[in-house]
Design a protein around this motif. Structure first.
Motif, PDB file in Angstrom:
ATOM      1  N   GLN A 336       4.468  -2.433  -0.301  1.00 44.47           N
ATOM      2  CA  GLN A 336       3.402  -1.467  -0.010  1.00 44.47           C
ATOM      3  C   GLN A 336       3.886  -0.055  -0.342  1.00 44.47           C
ATOM      4  O   GLN A 336       4.895   0.402   0.193  1.00 44.47           O
ATOM      5  CB  GLN A 336       2.977  -1.535   1.457  1.00 44.47           C
ATOM      6  N   GLU A 340       0.152   4.319   0.837  1.00 46.51           N
ATOM      7  CA  GLU A 340      -0.709   3.332   1.487  1.00 46.51           C
ATOM      8  C   GLU A 340      -0.218   3.037   2.903  1.00 46.51           C
ATOM      9  O   GLU A 340      -1.018   2.885   3.832  1.00 46.51           O
ATOM     10  CB  GLU A 340      -0.758   2.049   0.654  1.00 46.51           C
ATOM     11  N   TYR A 341       1.093   2.951   3.056  1.00 43.60           N
ATOM     12  CA  TYR A 341       1.649   2.706   4.398  1.00 43.60           C
ATOM     13  C   TYR A 341       1.292   3.843   5.354  1.00 43.60           C
ATOM     14  O   TYR A 341       0.855   3.608   6.492  1.00 43.60           O
ATOM     15  CB  TYR A 341       3.164   2.545   4.315  1.00 43.60           C
ATOM     16  N   TYR A 343      -1.141   6.092   5.117  1.00 43.17           N
ATOM     17  CA  TYR A 343      -2.590   6.164   5.344  1.00 43.17           C
ATOM     18  C   TYR A 343      -3.034   5.070   6.316  1.00 43.17           C
ATOM     19  O   TYR A 343      -3.787   5.332   7.262  1.00 43.17           O
ATOM     20  CB  TYR A 343      -3.322   6.019   4.009  1.00 43.17           C
ATOM     21  N   GLU A 344      -2.555   3.858   6.097  1.00 44.98           N
ATOM     22  CA  GLU A 344      -2.947   2.751   6.968  1.00 44.98           C
ATOM     23  C   GLU A 344      -2.449   2.966   8.392  1.00 44.98           C
ATOM     24  O   GLU A 344      -3.129   2.605   9.364  1.00 44.98           O
ATOM     25  CB  GLU A 344      -2.395   1.433   6.419  1.00 44.98           C
ATOM     26  N   ASP A 348      -4.666   2.177  11.482  1.00 44.25           N
ATOM     27  CA  ASP A 348      -4.265   0.876  12.031  1.00 44.25           C
ATOM     28  C   ASP A 348      -2.779   0.912  12.380  1.00 44.25           C
ATOM     29  O   ASP A 348      -1.952   0.299  11.700  1.00 44.25           O
ATOM     30  CB  ASP A 348      -4.554  -0.229  11.012  1.00 44.25           C
ATOM     31  N   ALA A 351      -0.537  -2.229  12.406  1.00 46.87           N
ATOM     32  CA  ALA A 351      -0.250  -3.020  11.211  1.00 46.87           C
ATOM     33  C   ALA A 351       1.253  -3.176  11.012  1.00 46.87           C
ATOM     34  O   ALA A 351       1.728  -4.208  10.536  1.00 46.87           O
ATOM     35  CB  ALA A 351      -0.881  -2.366   9.985  1.00 46.87           C
ATOM     36  N   TYR A 413      -7.104   4.271  -2.760  1.00 48.91           N
ATOM     37  CA  TYR A 413      -6.883   3.418  -1.589  1.00 48.91           C
ATOM     38  C   TYR A 413      -7.790   3.852  -0.437  1.00 48.91           C
ATOM     39  O   TYR A 413      -8.380   3.023   0.266  1.00 48.91           O
ATOM     40  CB  TYR A 413      -5.419   3.507  -1.174  1.00 48.91           C
ATOM     41  N   SER A 414      -7.936   5.169  -0.260  1.00 49.87           N
ATOM     42  CA  SER A 414      -8.792   5.690   0.800  1.00 49.87           C
ATOM     43  C   SER A 414     -10.248   5.306   0.563  1.00 49.87           C
ATOM     44  O   SER A 414     -10.974   4.946   1.496  1.00 49.87           O
ATOM     45  CB  SER A 414      -8.665   7.213   0.877  1.00 49.87           C
ATOM     46  N   TYR A 417     -10.742   1.677   1.458  1.00 46.48           N
ATOM     47  CA  TYR A 417     -10.245   1.260   2.775  1.00 46.48           C
ATOM     48  C   TYR A 417     -11.408   1.056   3.740  1.00 46.48           C
ATOM     49  O   TYR A 417     -12.343   1.853   3.801  1.00 46.48           O
ATOM     50  CB  TYR A 417      -9.292   2.316   3.331  1.00 46.48           C
TER      51      TYR A 417
END
Length: 423
Positions: A336, A340-341, A343-344, A348, A351, A413-414, A417
């Motif tokens: 990842q 992305e890590y 943002y997620e 979340d 995660a 990615y955003s 998402y």
């Protein structure tokens, strides 16, 4: 021996005894007044008009309590000396029977004193809660383990440039409370999770924040005796006094007492300007958002950074440190990318749990602007862009040339998402 009969009754009514009681009463009253003067020594600054009323109430209670203390200690010392065991005296003391008059007196007097204190205390409470003219409204949001303050300003409108379309769009956030002398303030308080309690000792205010309810508190800041103009704004600590979790001890912020409206408005104008005209650079905008305290990142994380006139000086330990996060973000989850890590993790946090920490972060969402924990995607993108430059190995200038994150991928990615499948 019956203290209520015979010669004892006559002697108790003699002028000498009555005079002695009067003298003792006066001495106890004077002693209580002297003890009451300790109030300014015991308490911190009086930074609000409410502090004057509460301190006066405390002074009355301390005076009454001081008189009772002197009476009890005086009787105790007198009894120890007067009725001490004497050499060669092995007899028992006289049998003492109750005295109805004395029992009525020591029941009636405390009852009257307590009733008087109840009436006085209630009047002080009513005065403190009384709405004032032209109140400054500040919204207070508590969450584990920090505070956010939202200030209303007519220059702000919904959709003010930061992507936030909810009711808070007409307010600007700050991690600290700012007030100025002479301006009544109404604090509208809510908690996002558990019970918290807002306490400022110098202003003598304390109010619980209850889940699902809105509580209010009023203060009228005032100039503090003995403080020079160059000492303003004065800074006082705001703490949570309700045990709310592992980070409770670090749940504090500050209230800044400005000397006058001019000084206060300078701070307001600067804050509003940063909202109306955020930096075009997403990295600096992300730092601005985090510095505002609107999402309470400072409540749990440690981070030291200073750029373009903005400073982050966080030392919380409830959550993992953000210092150097850009250097290790790509190693958290195999395969990842760093952007992305990061943002997620905003939407979340469950995660991926950093070893040694629990999943206690609020789960933010971008679906409903009027629901709890709303964080629009543009803010998340800006925060992620900033965190991608928080490095211990490279300077921001070096990262501008050779970034650790792919910002085009971040936007893609955003966009794709969703909130489905959250942990």
């Amino acid at each position: 021996m019956d203290l209520g009969k015979g010669s004892n009754k006559s002697s108790a009514n003699s002028p000498a005894v009555i005079g002695l009681i009067a003298v003792i009463t006066v001495l106890l009253g004077v002693g209580g007044l002297v003890i009451a003067q300790l109030t300014p020594v015991l308490f911190p600054d009086q930074a609000s008009a409410e502090a004057n009323q509460i301190d006066q109430l405390f002074k009355v209670m301390l005076g009454i309590g001081g008189s009772i203390f002197l009476l009890v200690q005086g009787v105790l010392i007198y009894s120890i000396i007067r009725y001490r065991k004497r050499q060669g005296d092995n007899t028992d003391g006289p049998t003492v029977h109750g005295n109805v008059t004395l029992e009525v007196v020591w029941t009636a007097i405390p009852a009257v004193v307590v009733l008087g204190l109840v009436i006085y205390s209630y009047q002080v409470w009513v005065d403190i809660q009384e709405p004032k003219e032209d109140e400054l409204v500040v919204h207070v949001e508590a969450r584990r383990f920090g505070w956010t303050f939202l200030y209303e300003d007519e220059r702000l409108t919904a959709g003010n440039g930061n992507g936030n379309e909810n009711s808070n769009a007409t307010r600007f956030p700050a991690p600290d409370l700012h007030v100025y002398a002479g301006q009544p303030v109404r604090l509208v308080m809510e908690t996002e999770d558990v019970i918290h309690s807002f306490w400022v000792p110098e202003m003598r205010i304390k109010q619980d924040l209850l889940p699902g309810r809105t509580t209010e508190m009023r203060i009228t800041p005032q100039l503090v005796d003995g403080r020079a103009s160059d000492e303003y704004p004065l800074r006082y600590r705001v703490v949570c006094t309700e045990l709310c979790g592992s980070g409770h001890g670090a749940m504090f912020t500050y209230v800044y007492l400005h000397e006058d409206e001019e000084s206060y408005m300078q701070w307001v104008d600067s804050s509003v300007e940063s909202v109306l005209n955020p930096p075009e650079d997403p990295v600096l905008n992300g730092m601005r958002i985090m510095a505002s305290g609107v999402y309470g990142c400072q409540s749990c994380h440690a981070l030291q950074d200073s750029r373009e006139g903005m400073t982050l000086s966080w030392d919380a330990v409830t959550g993992p440190s953000l210092q150097g996060i850009a250097d290790r973000a790509s190693t958290r989850v195999s395969g990842q990318p760093a952007e992305e890590y990061l943002y997620e993790s905003i939407y979340d946090p469950g995660a991926y749990i950093v070893p040694g920490y629990g999943n206690i972060m609020n789960q933010y969402q971008f679906v409903n602007p009027d629901a709890a924990h709303y964080l629009p995607k543009p803010d998340a993108e800006a925060i992620t862009a900033y965190l991608c430059t928080v490095s211990d190995e490279f300077t921001p200038e070096e990262l501008a040339e050779n970034p650790l994150c792919d910002f085009d991928n971040l936007l893609s990615y955003s966009e794709m998402y969703t909130m489905d499948g959250m942990n």
